[in-house]
Design a protein around this motif. Structure first.
Motif, PDB file in Angstrom:
ATOM      1  N   PRO A  41       0.812  -1.230   0.000  1.00  0.00           N
ATOM      2  CA  PRO A  41       0.000   0.000   0.000  1.00  0.00           C
ATOM      3  C   PRO A  41       0.840   1.272   0.000  1.00  0.00           C
ATOM      4  O   PRO A  41       0.455   2.275  -0.617  1.00  0.00           O
ATOM      5  CB  PRO A  41      -0.818  -0.119   1.294  1.00  0.00           C
ATOM      6  CG  PRO A  41      -0.887  -1.575   1.562  1.00  0.00           C
ATOM      7  CD  PRO A  41       0.430  -2.114   1.112  1.00  0.00           C
ATOM      8  N   LEU A  42       1.990   1.238   0.694  1.00  0.00           N
ATOM      9  CA  LEU A  42       2.861   2.415   0.720  1.00  0.00           C
ATOM     10  C   LEU A  42       3.420   2.705  -0.673  1.00  0.00           C
ATOM     11  O   LEU A  42       3.414   3.853  -1.137  1.00  0.00           O
ATOM     12  CB  LEU A  42       3.994   2.199   1.724  1.00  0.00           C
ATOM     13  CG  LEU A  42       4.943   3.378   1.953  1.00  0.00           C
ATOM     14  CD1 LEU A  42       4.190   4.573   2.513  1.00  0.00           C
ATOM     15  CD2 LEU A  42       6.066   2.974   2.902  1.00  0.00           C
ATOM     16  N   ARG A  44       2.100   1.695  -3.485  1.00  0.00           N
ATOM     17  CA  ARG A  44       0.965   2.066  -4.324  1.00  0.00           C
ATOM     18  C   ARG A  44       0.560   3.526  -4.099  1.00  0.00           C
ATOM     19  O   ARG A  44       0.169   4.226  -5.034  1.00  0.00           O
ATOM     20  CB  ARG A  44      -0.212   1.146  -4.003  1.00  0.00           C
ATOM     21  CG  ARG A  44      -1.446   1.355  -4.872  1.00  0.00           C
ATOM     22  CD  ARG A  44      -1.164   1.064  -6.316  1.00  0.00           C
ATOM     23  NE  ARG A  44      -2.358   1.242  -7.127  1.00  0.00           N
ATOM     24  CZ  ARG A  44      -2.352   1.482  -8.416  1.00  0.00           C
ATOM     25  NH1 ARG A  44      -1.198   1.572  -9.061  1.00  0.00           N
ATOM     26  NH2 ARG A  44      -3.465   1.618  -9.083  1.00  0.00           N
ATOM     27  N   THR A  45       0.690   3.990  -2.868  1.00  0.00           N
ATOM     28  CA  THR A  45       0.378   5.389  -2.558  1.00  0.00           C
ATOM     29  C   THR A  45       1.317   6.333  -3.294  1.00  0.00           C
ATOM     30  O   THR A  45       0.882   7.332  -3.880  1.00  0.00           O
ATOM     31  CB  THR A  45       0.475   5.630  -1.036  1.00  0.00           C
ATOM     32  OG1 THR A  45      -0.477   4.814  -0.364  1.00  0.00           O
ATOM     33  CG2 THR A  45       0.213   7.088  -0.702  1.00  0.00           C
ATOM     34  N   MET A  48       0.342   6.295  -7.053  1.00  0.00           N
ATOM     35  CA  MET A  48      -0.900   7.009  -7.335  1.00  0.00           C
ATOM     36  C   MET A  48      -0.759   8.514  -7.143  1.00  0.00           C
ATOM     37  O   MET A  48      -1.493   9.296  -7.761  1.00  0.00           O
ATOM     38  CB  MET A  48      -2.030   6.473  -6.462  1.00  0.00           C
ATOM     39  CG  MET A  48      -2.509   5.090  -6.844  1.00  0.00           C
ATOM     40  SD  MET A  48      -3.917   4.553  -5.837  1.00  0.00           S
ATOM     41  CE  MET A  48      -5.149   5.761  -6.320  1.00  0.00           C
ATOM     42  N   SER A  49       0.169   8.923  -6.284  1.00  0.00           N
ATOM     43  CA  SER A  49       0.351  10.356  -6.052  1.00  0.00           C
ATOM     44  C   SER A  49       0.861  11.070  -7.305  1.00  0.00           C
ATOM     45  O   SER A  49       0.750  12.295  -7.406  1.00  0.00           O
ATOM     46  CB  SER A  49       1.316  10.583  -4.885  1.00  0.00           C
ATOM     47  OG  SER A  49       2.632  10.161  -5.222  1.00  0.00           O
ATOM     48  N   ILE A 263      -7.386  14.079   3.410  1.00  0.00           N
ATOM     49  CA  ILE A 263      -7.112  12.991   2.476  1.00  0.00           C
ATOM     50  C   ILE A 263      -8.381  12.189   2.200  1.00  0.00           C
ATOM     51  O   ILE A 263      -8.676  11.840   1.048  1.00  0.00           O
ATOM     52  CB  ILE A 263      -6.012  12.067   3.042  1.00  0.00           C
ATOM     53  CG1 ILE A 263      -4.688  12.836   3.147  1.00  0.00           C
ATOM     54  CG2 ILE A 263      -5.842  10.819   2.182  1.00  0.00           C
ATOM     55  CD1 ILE A 263      -3.637  12.119   3.957  1.00  0.00           C
ATOM     56  N   PHE A 267     -10.242  11.772  -1.493  1.00  0.00           N
ATOM     57  CA  PHE A 267     -10.318  10.453  -2.114  1.00  0.00           C
ATOM     58  C   PHE A 267     -11.758   9.967  -2.263  1.00  0.00           C
ATOM     59  O   PHE A 267     -12.159   9.511  -3.342  1.00  0.00           O
ATOM     60  CB  PHE A 267      -9.516   9.444  -1.287  1.00  0.00           C
ATOM     61  CG  PHE A 267      -9.111   8.219  -2.053  1.00  0.00           C
ATOM     62  CD1 PHE A 267      -7.889   8.170  -2.700  1.00  0.00           C
ATOM     63  CD2 PHE A 267      -9.944   7.115  -2.136  1.00  0.00           C
ATOM     64  CE1 PHE A 267      -7.510   7.035  -3.413  1.00  0.00           C
ATOM     65  CE2 PHE A 267      -9.584   5.990  -2.840  1.00  0.00           C
ATOM     66  CZ  PHE A 267      -8.356   5.944  -3.487  1.00  0.00           C
ATOM     67  N   TYR A 273      -8.341  11.111  -6.724  1.00  0.00           N
ATOM     68  CA  TYR A 273      -7.519  10.074  -6.107  1.00  0.00           C
ATOM     69  C   TYR A 273      -6.041  10.458  -6.066  1.00  0.00           C
ATOM     70  O   TYR A 273      -5.367  10.253  -5.053  1.00  0.00           O
ATOM     71  CB  TYR A 273      -7.701   8.757  -6.861  1.00  0.00           C
ATOM     72  CG  TYR A 273      -9.147   8.345  -7.006  1.00  0.00           C
ATOM     73  CD1 TYR A 273      -9.874   7.926  -5.908  1.00  0.00           C
ATOM     74  CD2 TYR A 273      -9.793   8.390  -8.246  1.00  0.00           C
ATOM     75  CE1 TYR A 273     -11.198   7.549  -6.027  1.00  0.00           C
ATOM     76  CE2 TYR A 273     -11.119   8.016  -8.380  1.00  0.00           C
ATOM     77  CZ  TYR A 273     -11.821   7.605  -7.263  1.00  0.00           C
ATOM     78  OH  TYR A 273     -13.136   7.237  -7.372  1.00  0.00           O
ATOM     79  N   MET A 277      -3.747  10.989  -2.655  1.00  0.00           N
ATOM     80  CA  MET A 277      -2.524  10.239  -2.374  1.00  0.00           C
ATOM     81  C   MET A 277      -1.316  11.166  -2.257  1.00  0.00           C
ATOM     82  O   MET A 277      -0.388  10.901  -1.502  1.00  0.00           O
ATOM     83  CB  MET A 277      -2.285   9.197  -3.464  1.00  0.00           C
ATOM     84  CG  MET A 277      -3.320   8.073  -3.478  1.00  0.00           C
ATOM     85  SD  MET A 277      -3.416   7.122  -1.927  1.00  0.00           S
ATOM     86  CE  MET A 277      -4.761   7.962  -1.062  1.00  0.00           C
ATOM     87  N   ALA A 280      -1.397  12.367   1.120  1.00  0.00           N
ATOM     88  CA  ALA A 280      -0.972  11.299   2.022  1.00  0.00           C
ATOM     89  C   ALA A 280       0.551  11.184   2.061  1.00  0.00           C
ATOM     90  O   ALA A 280       1.143  10.972   3.118  1.00  0.00           O
ATOM     91  CB  ALA A 280      -1.590   9.968   1.579  1.00  0.00           C
ATOM     92  N   VAL A 281       1.193  11.339   0.910  1.00  0.00           N
ATOM     93  CA  VAL A 281       2.655  11.279   0.852  1.00  0.00           C
ATOM     94  C   VAL A 281       3.273  12.447   1.627  1.00  0.00           C
ATOM     95  O   VAL A 281       4.236  12.270   2.379  1.00  0.00           O
ATOM     96  CB  VAL A 281       3.136  11.292  -0.616  1.00  0.00           C
ATOM     97  CG1 VAL A 281       4.652  11.478  -0.686  1.00  0.00           C
ATOM     98  CG2 VAL A 281       2.736  10.009  -1.312  1.00  0.00           C
TER      99      VAL A 281
END
Length: 303
Positions: A41-42, A44-45, A48-49, A263, A267, A273, A277, A280-281
């Motif tokens: 997931p990290l 993938r984040t 996606m960012s 966030i 989302f 999306y 992300m 989130a980063v």
């Protein structure tokens, strides 16, 4: 002649756990779980960012465009400011109050296990359930807190519906909700302090305050370091407290928006999306930076 230590068996001389296939085999189930639910997931984040698109199935590379949009967004600035304010107030104040309560229970109360159970119960209770209770306590018309303040001629204070009070209300709730975990951990640390230190200090006439400064506090530095680190990380990820306290919203006019709430809205509400992300980063890097700074400061203090 000095006695020589018995030599280790030859098979142990070159043993290395990192190079043992059996060790990696035993660790494999845990590594798979960590990889699937944490590492992937990290990664993938981060991917996606840097992507843009209206649906998750039509995402394409967009470079650092999402980061530029997020960093220019005034709502994101407010969210980060609220998050940092919440963290730098809740964590130290909560630790100080927890230390006072834990020390009082350990030194002055006989039936410690009963009080430990009472203080630990909130930790086992859902944050949402506690938030609903606090909504009634903070209510401007019939809340108990305003009723209590009226005894001193204060109020009524609009804790929930005043944008200027949203963060203050959230901070009060955050301090209370973190006490249970802190107190239990601090009590376990106090039990591990050698009683002989206090006996010697009593023999030399040291006061209780001097004993606390010279014995208790230095011995508790590792525990306090651990709690401050965990609490800071949790404070930067605050979301459930906001959701439960303000009925699924971020306060009046989004005055209690935090980083994670921002966030979530990007989302799941705005369906942006990539921007979500990217936020989130940025929050992840901010938490990482604060954690390194905190560790550096605490290590300097503990020397």
């Amino acid at each position: 002649m000095t006695k020589q230590e018995p030599s280790k068996p030859k098979r142990w001389q070159n043993y290395s756990a990192e190079n043992s296939p059996q060790a990696w085999l035993y660790l494999l189930p845990a590594l798979i779980i960590i990889g699937v639910f944490n590492v992937f997931p990290l990664i993938r984040t981060f991917i996606m960012s840097m992507q843009t698109g209206k649906t998750l199935n039509s995402m394409h590379f967009g470079g650092f465009k999402n980061f530029e949009i997020i960093l220019r967004d005034p709502k994101f600035h407010i969210a980060i400011f609220n998050t940092v304010t919440y963290a730098i107030v809740v964590v130290p104040v909560g630790l100080i109050i927890s230390m006072l309560i834990a020390t009082t229970i350990y030194t002055k109360i006989k039936n410690k296990t009963v009080f430990e159970t009472i203080f630990f119960i909130p930790y086992l209770t859902s944050v949402i359930a506690i938030g609903i209770v606090f909504r009634y306590l903070f209510n401007g018309d019939y809340g108990f807190i305003n009723y209590f303040l009226s005894w001193f001629g204060i109020g009524p204070i609009n804790f929930l519906d005043d944008p200027n009070m949203s963060i203050t209300t959230l901070i009060i709730f955050g301090i209370w909700s973190g006490l249970a975990f802190n107190i239990i951990i601090l009590l376990s640390g106090l039990r591990n302090i050698n009683e002989n230190y206090y006996k010697v200090a009593d023999m030399f006439g040291a006061t209780k305050m001097e004993q606390f400064k010279r014995i208790t506090l230095p011995q508790m530095i590792p525990i306090i370091t651990f709690l401050s680190m965990v609490n800071f990380i949790n404070a930067f990820k605050v979301y459930a407290q906001v959701y439960s306290l303000f009925g699924g919203k971020a306060g009046i006019a989004n005055s209690a928006t935090t980083g994670v709430f921002y966030i979530f809205n990007k989302f799941y509400v705005d369906f942006k999306y990539g921007q979500g992300m990217a936020a989130a980063v940025i929050l992840f890097l901010l938490i990482l930076t604060f954690t390194f700074i905190q560790n550096f400061v605490l290590k300097r203090i503990s020397r």
